[in-house]
Design a protein around this motif. Sequence first.
Motif, PDB file in Angstrom:
ATOM      1  N   ILE A   1      -0.083   8.427  27.527  1.00  0.00           N
ATOM      2  CA  ILE A   1       0.397   9.484  28.417  1.00  0.00           C
ATOM      3  C   ILE A   1       1.824   9.839  28.042  1.00  0.00           C
ATOM      4  CG2 ILE A   1      -1.066   8.637  30.289  1.00  0.00           C
ATOM      5  CD1 ILE A   1       1.574   7.678  31.602  1.00  0.00           C
ATOM      6  N   THR A   2       2.282  10.949  28.604  1.00  0.00           N
ATOM      7  CA  THR A   2       3.661  11.403  28.393  1.00  0.00           C
ATOM      8  C   THR A   2       4.330  11.514  29.754  1.00  0.00           C
ATOM      9  OG1 THR A   2       3.049  12.626  26.422  1.00  0.00           O
ATOM     10  CG2 THR A   2       5.134  13.210  27.454  1.00  0.00           C
ATOM     11  N   VAL A   3       5.488  10.931  29.883  1.00  0.00           N
ATOM     12  CA  VAL A   3       6.248  10.979  31.127  1.00  0.00           C
ATOM     13  C   VAL A   3       7.551  11.711  30.880  1.00  0.00           C
ATOM     14  CG1 VAL A   3       5.220   8.864  31.995  1.00  0.00           C
ATOM     15  CG2 VAL A   3       7.296   8.741  30.633  1.00  0.00           C
ATOM     16  N   THR A   4       8.137  12.167  31.962  1.00  0.00           N
ATOM     17  CA  THR A   4       9.390  12.921  31.881  1.00  0.00           C
ATOM     18  C   THR A   4      10.563  11.960  31.814  1.00  0.00           C
ATOM     19  OG1 THR A   4       8.409  14.694  33.166  1.00  0.00           O
ATOM     20  CG2 THR A   4      10.798  14.691  32.985  1.00  0.00           C
ATOM     21  N   GLY A  61      13.825  10.104  32.441  1.00  0.00           N
ATOM     22  CA  GLY A  61      14.532   9.844  33.685  1.00  0.00           C
ATOM     23  C   GLY A  61      13.636   9.357  34.792  1.00  0.00           C
ATOM     24  N   SER A  62      12.336   9.496  34.647  1.00  0.00           N
ATOM     25  CA  SER A  62      11.422   9.015  35.673  1.00  0.00           C
ATOM     26  C   SER A  62      11.095   7.543  35.430  1.00  0.00           C
ATOM     27  CB  SER A  62      10.132   9.844  35.663  1.00  0.00           C
ATOM     28  OG  SER A  62       9.476   9.720  34.409  1.00  0.00           O
ATOM     29  N   ASP A  63      10.481   6.877  36.423  1.00  0.00           N
ATOM     30  CA  ASP A  63      10.090   5.473  36.313  1.00  0.00           C
ATOM     31  C   ASP A  63       8.673   5.390  35.740  1.00  0.00           C
ATOM     32  OD1 ASP A  63      12.477   4.847  37.407  1.00  0.00           O
ATOM     33  OD2 ASP A  63      11.692   4.404  39.420  1.00  0.00           O
ATOM     34  N   LEU A  64       8.484   4.407  34.805  1.00  0.00           N
ATOM     35  CA  LEU A  64       7.185   4.175  34.189  1.00  0.00           C
ATOM     36  C   LEU A  64       6.669   2.824  34.643  1.00  0.00           C
ATOM     37  CD1 LEU A  64       4.877   4.768  32.175  1.00  0.00           C
ATOM     38  CD2 LEU A  64       6.290   3.685  30.411  1.00  0.00           C
ATOM     39  N   THR A  65       5.551   2.802  35.321  1.00  0.00           N
ATOM     40  CA  THR A  65       4.948   1.551  35.789  1.00  0.00           C
ATOM     41  C   THR A  65       3.811   1.169  34.849  1.00  0.00           C
ATOM     42  OG1 THR A  65       5.506   2.016  38.083  1.00  0.00           O
ATOM     43  CG2 THR A  65       3.773   0.388  37.674  1.00  0.00           C
ATOM     44  N   LEU A  66       3.960  -0.046  34.248  1.00  0.00           N
ATOM     45  CA  LEU A  66       2.953  -0.566  33.322  1.00  0.00           C
ATOM     46  C   LEU A  66       2.126  -1.608  34.060  1.00  0.00           C
ATOM     47  CD1 LEU A  66       5.245  -1.009  30.199  1.00  0.00           C
ATOM     48  CD2 LEU A  66       3.660   0.854  30.628  1.00  0.00           C
ATOM     49  N   GLN A  78      12.819   5.121  24.426  1.00  0.00           N
ATOM     50  CA  GLN A  78      11.880   4.129  24.921  1.00  0.00           C
ATOM     51  C   GLN A  78      10.432   4.584  24.757  1.00  0.00           C
ATOM     52  OE1 GLN A  78      13.918   3.727  28.838  1.00  0.00           O
ATOM     53  NE2 GLN A  78      13.762   1.533  28.435  1.00  0.00           N
ATOM     54  N   ARG A  79      10.213   5.686  24.086  1.00  0.00           N
ATOM     55  CA  ARG A  79       8.848   6.111  23.817  1.00  0.00           C
ATOM     56  C   ARG A  79       8.276   5.270  22.670  1.00  0.00           C
ATOM     57  NH1 ARG A  79      12.259   9.936  21.597  1.00  0.00           N
ATOM     58  NH2 ARG A  79      11.964  10.422  19.375  1.00  0.00           N
ATOM     59  N   GLY A  80       6.985   5.259  22.558  1.00  0.00           N
ATOM     60  CA  GLY A  80       6.329   4.495  21.494  1.00  0.00           C
ATOM     61  C   GLY A  80       5.229   3.615  22.058  1.00  0.00           C
ATOM     62  N   ASP A  81       4.870   2.528  21.288  1.00  0.00           N
ATOM     63  CA  ASP A  81       3.753   1.654  21.641  1.00  0.00           C
ATOM     64  C   ASP A  81       4.210   0.534  22.556  1.00  0.00           C
ATOM     65  OD1 ASP A  81       2.079   3.182  20.152  1.00  0.00           O
ATOM     66  OD2 ASP A  81       2.167   1.902  18.369  1.00  0.00           O
ATOM     67  N   TYR A  82       3.463   0.327  23.624  1.00  0.00           N
ATOM     68  CA  TYR A  82       3.672  -0.770  24.557  1.00  0.00           C
ATOM     69  C   TYR A  82       2.402  -1.629  24.572  1.00  0.00           C
ATOM     70  CZ  TYR A  82       7.856   1.477  26.533  1.00  0.00           C
ATOM     71  OH  TYR A  82       9.102   2.009  26.709  1.00  0.00           O
ATOM     72  N   TYR A  83       2.597  -2.936  24.788  1.00  0.00           N
ATOM     73  CA  TYR A  83       1.450  -3.809  25.007  1.00  0.00           C
ATOM     74  C   TYR A  83       1.886  -4.943  25.917  1.00  0.00           C
ATOM     75  CZ  TYR A  83       3.478  -6.916  21.457  1.00  0.00           C
ATOM     76  OH  TYR A  83       4.301  -7.734  20.743  1.00  0.00           O
ATOM     77  N   ILE A 123       3.121   5.645  24.689  1.00  0.00           N
ATOM     78  CA  ILE A 123       3.786   6.362  25.782  1.00  0.00           C
ATOM     79  C   ILE A 123       4.747   7.371  25.173  1.00  0.00           C
ATOM     80  CG2 ILE A 123       5.167   6.151  27.864  1.00  0.00           C
ATOM     81  CD1 ILE A 123       2.430   4.817  28.018  1.00  0.00           C
ATOM     82  N   GLY A 124       4.565   8.656  25.587  1.00  0.00           N
ATOM     83  CA  GLY A 124       5.491   9.702  25.169  1.00  0.00           C
ATOM     84  C   GLY A 124       6.476  10.020  26.279  1.00  0.00           C
ATOM     85  N   VAL A 125       7.694  10.454  25.911  1.00  0.00           N
ATOM     86  CA  VAL A 125       8.741  10.780  26.881  1.00  0.00           C
ATOM     87  C   VAL A 125       9.214  12.202  26.596  1.00  0.00           C
ATOM     88  CG1 VAL A 125      10.975  10.143  27.831  1.00  0.00           C
ATOM     89  CG2 VAL A 125       9.415   8.360  27.025  1.00  0.00           C
TER      90      VAL A 125
END
Length: 742
Positions: free
Chosen positions: A502-505, A507-512, A557-562, A580-582
Amino acid sequence: MSVRLLWLGLLYINLSALWQVADTQAAFTIDQVTLTVLPGNNVASGTNVILRCEAKVSHSHPQPLTYTFSFLLDDQVIYSKNISDSVVERSLSPARVSNSGRYHCTVRVFNKIKTSNHQALNVTGFQVPMLKVESDIVSEGENIMATCSAPEEMGSLLFYFYENNQEVKRVSSTSNSVKTTLAMQKPTDIYLQCKYMVLMHPTAGISNKSNTVKVIVQDLDAITPELSISPKMNVVEGDRVQITCKVQNHSGLELFLTKGNTVLRESHTTFTYSLTVRAEDSGHYVCKAEKGRVQKTAVYRLNVTELFSTPVLRMSPNEVFEGDRFTLTCSRAVSSSEKIKKVDITYELLKEDRHIYSGAEYYATASPATNGKYSCMAKAKGVNKTSQPLDLKAKVPVSFPVIRAVEKVIVGRPFKVLCEAKNGTLPITYSILKARMTVDEGRVEAAHKALFSIKSISHPEEINSFTCQVHNQGPSIRRTSQPLTAEVIVPVSKPVLEPRDITVTEGSDLTLICTVQYGTYPITYSWYHKSVQLSFSTQEVSSLEGRYTVKAIERDQRGDYYCEASNYDIEIKRSYPARIGVSLAVWKKILIGVFCILLLVAIVIVLTVFLKKISKPRIKKQATELSVKASRPKSGDPMRMSLTLDIEDNTALNGTPCVMGRNVWSENVSGSDSDDHTDEESELVQPQEVDPSREVPVKKSIEPEYSGQHTEVQVSTPGVSEQAEGAALEYAQLNNSEQEPA
């Protein structure tokens, strides 16, 4: 008289002091000290050897010097002498092996000492020793005194004594002779010899043997004993036997009766020994007569037949457990049936050597109180025989076992269980059952527990299917434990990370959210971004789901998360990566839009200014070519008309932008009726008739785009409306030929 002696003493003391002062003031030096061995360094034993020590001294003393000579053998002083001569001799006459060694001499003059060279003296050969005895006729067992000597030898000697060429004794002595005692043991002729060696020079060898001395040893038949036993034949247990030990000459002797290593009787004269025999009394009996060192013996073998055999105590059954009945039986075999019958034998049962029962059989119930050592005694005709002891120890039945896991039980992995029975006589057989089927078995000899390895279980409930079974009384009597209960750890499944791709804006919070399907609590979750663990992202929770929030996410902080999940440090499992895209923040998008608009406006302005500058000279040139004149009105008919002509240049045709608001009329036409004024750069055109059907656009008060260059045409017709019907207009047609591109 005493006064005169006193004066003489004082005079002597003074003269002695003066002489010592003179001696100390005299100069001298010891030049050389030489030792000479005469006739040579290697001589035969018995040679006269002279040791000559000579000193050479240089001095300034008017009187003869006093020399102190010392002779040393192997660094030990053997001779010293004070003399005024510079030469001294020491005689070794005759020289012996003991004189061998390294010699040197020293010379002392006042307080100075000098040593000579070393000389080795080697004396070879020994004197033949002499052997003497005090008596050459002795009785058996008597001692004789023998003397071995080498009169001319010196030093410590070791003497060897021989009997019939066999060495029997060694004696050392610090002198050249020795006296010793030799025992004559055998009644025969004995030939004695001796020889010696010098202890300080063992490498010199041993002397030749001495002369031979014959000694006659007489036999002592008078002390030979006689042994008799009555009765001699058919001796049975319980019979009385008489053993007699007899000797003719009792003078100075001792008599012994022995069996094996046991002395049964001792006396100085003939005696008789009586006993009631048993089977173990069979054997050899010895009568021994001893006088001095002489011993004479007589031997007789006694055979005793058993009246009955030694009883045997047996238990039935061979092994008993507490609470079981058992029987002790005492049995024997009759050997001499003509003298005894079975009924003549009585029995006693003993426990720890104490009587507990009379009879051949004993019944009891096994318990801790019956444990102990038992034996039985058989009696008949005064003969008592006791069996070998029987150690009775009732076995303890095995108790119900307890089964437990000794380490973590993890689904899908091997683990160990311990089966323990606190009570029970060893050995104990342990078995592990799964669903009542034996999977493993072991026999334990030295402990009350057994350890088993279980391959694995596939689900937690399977742990309750295991039980432990034990037995020590045979497979027919078994004890089974309760089912195994233990905490079973289920490893976590492969985690799933959400959201995915997904892509988030910005400055927003990303919940994993990291989710596992199963796993024993607590579960440890960790989140990673590009293989780097996120700060404070390790959580231990009692849930199948873990959450981690990235606050105010940024573009980098965009890129691959696991995520990773584990429990009880078993195995760490990793999820598939989520990309995750920003995107840019809204205000950044607005700012970029405004910036683009401003940038476009700036570009338009710059282009407009630039085009204005390059088109201004052409407009001016076109304006000079344009001239417009109105028909002179009739007198008294003034009419004013103001026209603004817009000249549009078709960019598609001419390739130049249009010039808005330009007047095609001459800028220099005044508001008067004069028709004579013309611009120098204007060109007059002939008036043409106006086509009434053609409309001429008329704009009132239209502001031009640029600086307002325009030409006004005024027509004054007093009292007439602004209609132009019937009016004749002269106009000039603009020639646009110059606007064509060259």
